[in-house]
Design a protein around this motif. Structure first.
Motif, mmCIF file in Angstrom:
data_model
loop_
_atom_site.group_PDB
_atom_site.id
_atom_site.type_symbol
_atom_site.label_atom_id
_atom_site.label_comp_id
_atom_site.label_asym_id
_atom_site.label_seq_id
_atom_site.Cartn_x
_atom_site.Cartn_y
_atom_site.Cartn_z
ATOM 1 N N ARG A 144 -7.631 1.577 2.067
ATOM 2 C CA ARG A 144 -6.595 2.231 2.883
ATOM 3 C C ARG A 144 -5.629 3.033 2.020
ATOM 4 O O ARG A 144 -5.066 4.041 2.478
ATOM 5 C CB ARG A 144 -5.829 1.178 3.691
ATOM 6 N N ILE A 145 -5.429 2.620 0.776
ATOM 7 C CA ILE A 145 -4.548 3.379 -0.115
ATOM 8 C C ILE A 145 -5.099 4.779 -0.316
ATOM 9 O O ILE A 145 -4.352 5.763 -0.337
ATOM 10 C CB ILE A 145 -4.390 2.651 -1.470
ATOM 11 N N PHE A 164 0.805 -1.217 0.000
ATOM 12 C CA PHE A 164 0.000 0.000 0.000
ATOM 13 C C PHE A 164 0.842 1.273 0.000
ATOM 14 O O PHE A 164 0.546 2.217 -0.736
ATOM 15 C CB PHE A 164 -0.938 -0.002 1.206
ATOM 16 N N GLU A 165 1.858 1.317 0.833
ATOM 17 C CA GLU A 165 2.655 2.547 0.952
ATOM 18 C C GLU A 165 3.334 2.873 -0.371
ATOM 19 O O GLU A 165 3.327 4.033 -0.815
ATOM 20 C CB GLU A 165 3.698 2.401 2.066
ATOM 21 N N ASN A 166 3.900 1.873 -0.993
ATOM 22 C CA ASN A 166 4.592 2.120 -2.258
ATOM 23 C C ASN A 166 3.607 2.468 -3.373
ATOM 24 O O ASN A 166 3.882 3.338 -4.214
ATOM 25 C CB ASN A 166 5.416 0.904 -2.659
ATOM 26 N N ALA A 211 0.738 3.977 -2.958
ATOM 27 C CA ALA A 211 0.330 5.359 -2.689
ATOM 28 C C ALA A 211 1.401 6.341 -3.146
ATOM 29 O O ALA A 211 1.096 7.419 -3.682
ATOM 30 C CB ALA A 211 0.040 5.538 -1.205
ATOM 31 N N LYS A 212 2.659 5.981 -2.954
ATOM 32 C CA LYS A 212 3.777 6.839 -3.380
ATOM 33 C C LYS A 212 3.747 7.031 -4.904
ATOM 34 O O LYS A 212 3.929 8.150 -5.413
ATOM 35 C CB LYS A 212 5.098 6.209 -2.947
ATOM 36 N N ILE A 230 -4.223 6.926 2.541
ATOM 37 C CA ILE A 230 -2.809 7.313 2.537
ATOM 38 C C ILE A 230 -2.572 8.469 1.575
ATOM 39 O O ILE A 230 -1.885 9.443 1.915
ATOM 40 C CB ILE A 230 -1.916 6.114 2.158
ATOM 41 N N LYS A 265 0.848 9.418 -5.744
ATOM 42 C CA LYS A 265 1.074 10.814 -5.364
ATOM 43 C C LYS A 265 2.127 11.489 -6.235
ATOM 44 O O LYS A 265 2.035 12.676 -6.531
ATOM 45 C CB LYS A 265 1.478 10.891 -3.886
#
Length: 453
Positions: A438-439, A411-413, A415-416, A442, A419
């Motif tokens: 959840r993405i 998810f974090e990657n 989202a990165k 973020i 963005k």
């Protein structure tokens, strides 16, 4: 059974169906408690109403004075609360068993089908409300009209209910009217093959009360007609009773209504046609039906608009998790945004479903310009059961049919990527039945000019 003061404990209270049933039982004066493994807005709302909520599941949560325990179909036999309830000889019902018991005295209108159940249930609920029929409602999503909850308490005998086929749950219900939105094999981890899936629908239709109303999507009709039922078909094929042509509805060749929906997509126009057909069978004024449908605003996580992120990209959230649903939702987005760059962030739901529909998933993204697969959501099975099934391998399979697909690596990657590599011409659809939303949360964190709704 559900008398005032009756004490009921829900194991899995945070579930979308369980929480709706709990709300209905509370309205009847039952005393509700419940547990789940993680907090949610649904559970927070129960706490505000004074409901005792446990954010764990242990045997001490089951008190001696509890009259009934209701469990989700996902609860396993080694659950400590379930074990404790059995040892105390407390009556135990599954969610569909309890729901069937609770609704058997109502005029139950069951909305079933592989896709479109929640939207069709919401549409029909609005029709009945606008017709001043004051229905009770239980639905697998949240509606703003229901104060952002998933149920409605009415004063009439009408009960509009989304009826799920998983593990043949709907066979516990006793409907007076049935709307079958479509039939497209799913839940093959339980059914094993498509024939068993179709048979479940035949059995359910067989439970329709004498003289009941049966409305079926004739374009995907895989079940037989039953004597004594008012069977009506709908769809785009000319052989149906109610025929959808673009936005127009015809009954036996006569134009009887024009749709101008606020929700996009051919699939939603077909949903609306089915709702029109069953509402017409209920003898609701056609002008009321059309006005309600054309003013329907949509539901939670069904192509739900969430806002814009700092890059200017528009974000939608969608529950689609079956190949047919992916295609329908992306087609709707392409209809709404014909010139924009469409990005689909899709999280497959279950390793088993991913395996069963491997090739179909790979071919489902033709309306998207870019596809990102962050991971696969684990539920009801383990990755070790299907070692060949992975997000990385699914990306490779999709790439056979789509030139722009990447592995998001969590998810974090993901989202990165969204963005940093999107612009004002991009439309992002975050899609799946797991925790992929959840993405969205973020990418709407600090530094952006809109909040994730």
């Amino acid at each position: 059974m559900f008398a005032k003061g009756f004490k009921i404990h829900f194991i899995g209270l945070g579930g979308i169906g369980m929480s709706a049933l709990a709300g209905h039982l509370m309205s009847k004066g039952c005393v509700v408690s419940g547990s789940d493994l993680c907090d949610s807005q649904i559970l927070q709302n129960f706490k505000k109403q004074g409901v005792e909520v446990f954010l764990d599941q242990k045997k001490t949560n089951i008190r001696d004075d509890i009259d009934l325990v209701i469990i989700t179909l996902a609860i396993e036999e080694n659950n400590p609360e379930l074990i404790s309830a059995k040892l105390k000889k407390i009556k135990i019902l599954t969610y569909p068993q309890a729901l069937g018991e609770f609704t058997k005295e109502f005029y139950l209108i069951s909305i079933c089908g592989s896709h479109g159940k929640s939207t069709s249930t919401a549409m029909l609920s609005k029709v009945l409300i606008d017709a001043n029929l004051d229905p009770n409602v239980l639905i697998g999503t949240k509606l703003q009209e229901f104060a952002n909850t998933n149920y409605r308490i009415g004063e009439s005998d009408y009960f509009v209910m989304e009826s799920c086929e998983y593990k043949e749950a709907f066979l516990y219900y006793s409907p007076s009217a049935i709307l079958v939105t479509n039939i497209d094999p799913d839940h093959l981890d339980y059914y094993g093959n498509t024939e068993n899936y179709y048979k479940a629908y035949e059995k359910f239709v067989g439970k329709l009360k004498g003289g009941g109303i049966l409305v079926i999507n004739g374009d995907s009709n895989k079940i037989s007609a039953f004597a004594g039922m008012t069977e009506r078909t709908f769809g785009e094929n000319e052989k149906n009773d109610y025929v959808l042509k673009g936005g127009e509805i015809y009954l036996h060749g006569e134009l009887i209504g024009k749709l101008n929906l606020k929700v996009p997509g051919r699939h939603n126009r077909i949903n609306a046609c089915g709702v029109f057909a069953i509402a017409d069978a209920l003898k609701i004024d056609r002008k009321v039906i059309l006005n309600a449908l054309n003013n329907f605003e949509g539901t939670w996580r069904r192509l739900e608009y969430k806002g814009k992120i700092s890059s200017g990209a528009i974000v939608y959230d969608d529950y689609g998790h079956h190949p047919t649903e992916i295609k329908a939702s992306l087609e709707a987005m392409r209809e709404l945004y014909p010139l924009n760059n469409l990005i689909c962030v899709f999280q497959p739901h279950q390793f088993s479903r991913t395996r069963f529909f491997w090739d179909e998933f790979a071919r489902s993204f033709s309306y998207a310009d870019q596809v990102i697969i962050p991971n696969i959501y684990k539920v009801r099975d383990e990755k070790s059961d299907f070692p060949e099934i992975s997000a990385e391998n699914l990306v490779k399979e999709i790439s056979k049919y789509h030139k722009n697909v990447v592995y998001g690596n969590g998810f974090e990657n993901t989202a990165k990527i969204l963005k940093e590599k999107t612009s004002g011409n991009d439309v992002i659809v975050i899609m799946g039945a797991g925790d992929v939303e959840r993405i969205g949360k973020i990418i709407f964190l600090k530094g952006n000019h809109a909040l994730y709704l």
